[in-house]
Design a protein around this motif. Structure first.
Motif, PDB file in Angstrom:
ATOM      1  N   SER A   1       5.476 -10.785   6.500  1.00  0.00           N
ATOM      2  CA  SER A   1       6.687  -9.919   6.290  1.00  0.00           C
ATOM      3  C   SER A   1       5.863  -8.483   6.666  1.00  0.00           C
ATOM      4  CB  SER A   1       7.096  -9.709   5.377  1.00  0.00           C
ATOM      5  OG  SER A   1       7.945  -8.293   5.431  1.00  0.00           O
ATOM      6  N   ASP A   2       6.508  -7.679   8.347  1.00  0.00           N
ATOM      7  CA  ASP A   2       5.916  -6.599   8.460  1.00  0.00           C
ATOM      8  C   ASP A   2       7.240  -5.303   7.782  1.00  0.00           C
ATOM      9  OD1 ASP A   2       3.758  -7.428   9.700  1.00  0.00           O
ATOM     10  OD2 ASP A   2       5.247  -7.792  11.799  1.00  0.00           O
ATOM     11  N   GLU A   3       7.787  -5.433   7.144  1.00  0.00           N
ATOM     12  CA  GLU A   3       8.781  -4.692   6.339  1.00  0.00           C
ATOM     13  C   GLU A   3       7.655  -3.893   5.087  1.00  0.00           C
ATOM     14  OE1 GLU A   3      13.100  -4.178   4.128  1.00  0.00           O
ATOM     15  OE2 GLU A   3      12.204  -6.272   5.174  1.00  0.00           O
ATOM     16  N   PHE A   4       8.066  -2.908   5.280  1.00  0.00           N
ATOM     17  CA  PHE A   4       7.410  -2.142   4.367  1.00  0.00           C
ATOM     18  C   PHE A   4       7.810  -2.187   3.174  1.00  0.00           C
ATOM     19  CE2 PHE A   4       7.090   1.998   2.069  1.00  0.00           C
ATOM     20  CZ  PHE A   4       5.324   2.028   1.599  1.00  0.00           C
ATOM     21  N   GLY A   5       6.679  -2.457   2.057  1.00  0.00           N
ATOM     22  CA  GLY A   5       7.853  -2.734   0.791  1.00  0.00           C
ATOM     23  C   GLY A   5       7.822  -1.146  -0.698  1.00  0.00           C
ATOM     24  N   SER A   6       6.392  -1.343  -0.941  1.00  0.00           N
ATOM     25  CA  SER A   6       5.951   0.066  -1.346  1.00  0.00           C
ATOM     26  C   SER A   6       4.854   0.382  -1.830  1.00  0.00           C
ATOM     27  CB  SER A   6       6.969   0.576  -3.431  1.00  0.00           C
ATOM     28  OG  SER A   6       6.226  -0.807  -3.832  1.00  0.00           O
ATOM     29  N   VAL A   7       4.434   1.706  -2.161  1.00  0.00           N
ATOM     30  CA  VAL A   7       2.558   1.840  -2.485  1.00  0.00           C
ATOM     31  C   VAL A   7       3.179   1.488  -4.275  1.00  0.00           C
ATOM     32  CG1 VAL A   7       0.948   3.560  -2.942  1.00  0.00           C
ATOM     33  CG2 VAL A   7       2.092   4.004  -0.738  1.00  0.00           C
ATOM     34  N   ARG A   8       2.424   0.583  -3.991  1.00  0.00           N
ATOM     35  CA  ARG A   8       2.023  -0.200  -5.349  1.00  0.00           C
ATOM     36  C   ARG A   8       0.778   1.151  -6.556  1.00  0.00           C
ATOM     37  NH1 ARG A   8       5.669  -3.849  -6.102  1.00  0.00           N
ATOM     38  NH2 ARG A   8       4.346  -4.875  -7.773  1.00  0.00           N
ATOM     39  N   GLY A   9       0.907   0.822  -7.791  1.00  0.00           N
ATOM     40  CA  GLY A   9       0.297   1.732  -8.815  1.00  0.00           C
ATOM     41  C   GLY A   9       1.059   2.229  -9.817  1.00  0.00           C
ATOM     42  N   HIS A  10       1.221   1.152 -10.289  1.00  0.00           N
ATOM     43  CA  HIS A  10       2.315   1.630 -11.635  1.00  0.00           C
ATOM     44  C   HIS A  10       1.689   2.028 -13.119  1.00  0.00           C
ATOM     45  CE1 HIS A  10       1.987  -2.144 -12.462  1.00  0.00           C
ATOM     46  NE2 HIS A  10       2.396  -2.192 -13.905  1.00  0.00           N
ATOM     47  N   GLU A  11       0.982   2.062 -12.643  1.00  0.00           N
ATOM     48  CA  GLU A  11      -0.146   2.491 -14.367  1.00  0.00           C
ATOM     49  C   GLU A  11      -1.088   3.832 -14.279  1.00  0.00           C
ATOM     50  OE1 GLU A  11      -2.655  -0.133 -16.578  1.00  0.00           O
ATOM     51  OE2 GLU A  11      -0.392  -1.627 -16.675  1.00  0.00           O
ATOM     52  N   LEU A  12      -0.570   5.173 -13.979  1.00  0.00           N
ATOM     53  CA  LEU A  12      -1.384   6.404 -13.500  1.00  0.00           C
ATOM     54  C   LEU A  12      -1.496   7.267 -14.239  1.00  0.00           C
ATOM     55  CD1 LEU A  12       0.961   8.054 -11.162  1.00  0.00           C
ATOM     56  CD2 LEU A  12       1.910   5.472 -11.414  1.00  0.00           C
ATOM     57  N   SER A  13      -2.001   7.988 -13.802  1.00  0.00           N
ATOM     58  CA  SER A  13      -1.780   9.508 -14.593  1.00  0.00           C
ATOM     59  C   SER A  13      -2.848  10.067 -13.637  1.00  0.00           C
ATOM     60  CB  SER A  13      -3.027   9.785 -15.833  1.00  0.00           C
ATOM     61  OG  SER A  13      -4.477   9.415 -15.790  1.00  0.00           O
TER      62      SER A  13
END
Length: 358
Positions: free
Chosen positions: A54-66
């Motif tokens: 796919s060439d469809e942008f989903g999201s920037v990942r990384g949900h464990e962040l500070s």
């Protein structure tokens, strides 16, 4: 700024791409965090080495962040520039369903997770926006980090809170009972620690051959009283030998495989509990009548709530929860592929990524 993004629709696995993205714009109600630490999670691993074309942008990942608050909208009053904060990764909820009404936001049917869902960017980049919409509904979508907790430790509060709620809030576990924990990842290792804090007598960690390299040793150091290798041993027989045939009151499934559920039902005592944290994707192919015959409670578990976060932060602040032994690797974000490979091989337990692209 550089970012690790997932491409494809929400229902598609993969693909990861290392791309350039614009810095987020801070609206009147928003907060912008400069990400100081982001951890690779098992949920991120599901998309690793999966190419969906796919060439469809989903999201920037990384949900464990500070990180540190570097911008605030003009309407924001509860937060200040320079505060050290950690996100619980909630980005959007409906605000009106029974889950939202009770503060259980991660079971909202419309929930979108920061850096995990579709269309909301997370922490595998330099800056991350906390939307004003969620700040108005969910007041504790971010938490201030106590002074004696590092950014690295704070970034891993997500699985601590997850394990805390699974055992301390979802089950009826009592001091003096025994617990079996399947799965040697962060959720399993934090479950071991929560069980120890709560006064478990036997804490049995069940893993596989691949876990002998790193994870079994760490599990023992963190409080597991026994280790069972499911690749080599009869798991049910060994766990019942350790705890007694009627001594297994709680099984925590952090793995999600069908065989784990089967073994959990077999070993659990009458009126015992199974809390299922892990997820699998295959239909159950065995008889489940023992759930009724033994009056076993199978508890589906998802995420955490404000109570989980408040208490987990206190436990981490007090030193009763240990995170540092689980941070096995620290890498620059540009080396994300190396970090994912270490997780895949189980050489790593937790990999911390920091932005290194300026």
């Amino acid at each position: 700024m550089k970012a690790l993004a997932k491409y494809g629709t929400p229902s598609q696995f993969g693909s990861y791409k290392w791309i350039e993205v614009p810095e987020p714009i801070c609206g009147d109600d928003d907060i912008i965090i400069e990400v100081k630490a982001a951890a690779i999670c098992g949920a991120d691993m599901k998309h690793y080495k999966v190419e969906n074309g796919s060439d469809e942008f989903g999201s920037v990942r990384g949900h464990e962040l500070s990180g540190e608050i570097v911008k605030i909208g003009k309407n924001v009053t509860r937060w200040k520039l320079g505060q050290r904060v950690v996100s619980d990764n909630t980005a959007h909820v409906c605000g009106v369903c029974p889950s939202c009404e009770s503060g259980d936001f991660l079971t909202c049917p419309e929930k979108v997770n920061l850096g995990l869902g579709y269309g909301t960017n997370g922490g595998f980049t330099k800056y991350c926006k906390i939307p004003g919409e969620i700040l108005s509904i969910h007041k504790h979508t971010i938490w201030e980090i106590p002074e004696n907790i590092s950014y690295e430790e704070a970034a891993i509060l997500d699985p601590i809170c997850n394990a805390y709620k699974a055992i301390a809030q979802r089950s009826k576990f009592l001091p003096g009972q025994n617990i079996i924990v399947f799965g040697t990842g962060p959720l399993g290792l934090f479950s071991v620690q929560i069980a120890k804090i709560m006064g478990a007598v036997n804490i049995v960690m069940v893993g596989l051959d691949d876990d002998t390299k790193v994870r079994f040793g760490v599990a023992s150091d963190l409080g597991a009283t026994h280790i069972v290798n499911g690749s080599q041993e009869d798991v049910v027989a060994r766990c019942q030998e350790i705890c007694g045939k009627d001594g297994i009151s709680l099984v925590v499934d952090c793995a999600g495989a069908n065989i784990v559920l089967k073994q959990a039902i077999e070993m659990c005592r009458p009126n015992g509990e199974i809390v299922r944290i892990g997820m699998g994707f295959k239909p159950v192919d065995f008889c489940i009548n023992d759930i009724s015959m033994k009056a076993i409670s199978i508890i589906g578990h998802m995420g955490y709530d404000t109570t989980s976060w408040r208490n987990a932060i206190n436990l981490l602040k007090s030193g009763k929860i240990q995170v540092k032994p689980m941070i096995t690797h620290r890498l620059g974000l540009s080396e994300w592929d190396k970090g994912f490979a270490l997780m895949e091989s189980k050489e790593a337990i937790k990999v911390i990524l920091t932005y290194d692209c300026d």
